[in-house]
Write a protein that holds these residues in place. Sequence first.
Motif, short mmCIF file in Angstrom:
data_model
loop_
_atom_site.label_atom_id
_atom_site.label_comp_id
_atom_site.label_asym_id
_atom_site.label_seq_id
_atom_site.Cartn_x
_atom_site.Cartn_y
_atom_site.Cartn_z
N VAL A 41 53.47 36.29 37.16
CA VAL A 41 53.41 37.21 36.24
C VAL A 41 53.04 37.88 36.55
CG1 VAL A 41 53.89 37.61 33.37
CG2 VAL A 41 53.77 35.49 34.06
N TRP A 42 54.18 39.71 35.94
CA TRP A 42 53.34 40.54 36.70
C TRP A 42 52.70 41.34 35.37
CZ3 TRP A 42 53.55 43.59 40.84
CH2 TRP A 42 54.18 43.75 41.72
N VAL A 43 51.74 41.60 34.98
CA VAL A 43 50.20 41.98 34.23
C VAL A 43 49.95 43.65 34.73
CG1 VAL A 43 48.53 40.79 32.61
CG2 VAL A 43 49.62 39.96 33.89
N ALA A 44 50.19 43.85 33.05
CA ALA A 44 49.42 45.27 32.52
C ALA A 44 48.84 45.54 31.52
CB ALA A 44 50.58 46.54 33.20
N PRO A 45 48.06 46.88 31.67
CA PRO A 45 46.85 47.11 30.43
C PRO A 45 48.04 47.29 29.05
CG PRO A 45 46.13 48.70 32.42
CD PRO A 45 48.06 47.32 32.71
N SER A 46 48.93 48.19 29.45
CA SER A 46 49.76 48.02 28.21
C SER A 46 51.01 48.51 28.74
CB SER A 46 48.80 49.04 27.06
OG SER A 46 49.28 50.36 28.42
N ASP B 108 45.28 38.02 25.68
CA ASP B 108 45.29 39.46 25.10
C ASP B 108 45.97 40.93 25.97
OD1 ASP B 108 43.20 38.93 27.17
OD2 ASP B 108 42.42 40.56 26.67
N LEU B 109 46.51 40.35 27.47
CA LEU B 109 47.02 40.68 28.34
C LEU B 109 48.60 41.45 28.34
CD1 LEU B 109 45.63 40.12 31.59
CD2 LEU B 109 44.59 42.03 30.07
N ALA C 259 44.46 48.49 36.25
CA ALA C 259 45.73 48.05 37.56
C ALA C 259 46.70 47.71 37.23
CB ALA C 259 45.05 47.34 38.78
N VAL C 260 47.37 47.65 38.11
CA VAL C 260 48.66 46.07 37.11
C VAL C 260 48.80 45.03 38.64
CG1 VAL C 260 50.81 45.44 37.51
CG2 VAL C 260 50.26 47.59 36.95
#
Length: 286
Positions: free
Chosen positions: A163-168, A237-238, A225-226
Amino acid sequence: MLDHELLRTFIAVVDTGSFTRAAAQVFRTQSAVSMQMKRLEEQLDKVLFLKEGRELQLTDDGLKLAGYARRILKLHDEALSELSTSENRRPLLLGCPDDYVQGVLPDLLAQIHSTVPGIQVQISTGSSSVLRDLMDRGQLDLSVLTRRPEREEGYLLLQDKGVWVAPSADFIVRNQPLPLALVEPDCKFHTTAVDGLTKQGVSFEIICISGHCALLIEMVRRGEAVTMLSDCGVPDDLYRLPATSGFPESPTVDIVLQSAANPHPDFGSDRLTQLASRTAGMLAKF
């Protein structure tokens, strides 16, 4: 009469697909393993293996023997387990990739302690390749592993996906290099991210490579980062990037539980099958 040590080596070759890895698991040289398999074939007057390129393939007789050998070793290991006592019980040496410490390990540990109450479990983490090497050297009894596509090793616990995860949602800015924090290069998630983004012509900078997912998660959490993580290990929370974001599709991987060739006395094949089945049932609920 079939020697159970010959059968154990035979199953090690079947499970690893290699005389070299089987030799490491049963603490013999490759030539000794080759001689054992020749002796077994002579005892049975059957050809058990065919070599196709670098791969070992079982003949029909080899397939038949594998089923019987597993049952014979199961009874042997069960007898040792039943005759052992808690006073002389040794710890269970368990391996787990870092990215499945949160998503898989707690349920697996709960089932281990339900199966053998009071057993001490000593845990090692690392990539699947590192854990395989530890198992080959007799330093692990069991390990959670990412199964290679060409192998049938282990007992399936779950199928997971990166899964791609980013701060927002608004973290990614067009025309600016994408900051990446990635797992180590021998992981599919690393190669998928790098190869996929390169093919798409997306500019990126790898600012961190680590085998510790807690660090990658913290970097995302801090807005630095991503990353790509295993689906079952992403904290709530991500921000998960949706499929419509256009990022490279992440691979589906089989997560399995594998035993060393010489199993822990309390975890013969019967108990191992039950352990994997119950753990898979718990993981399927989430």
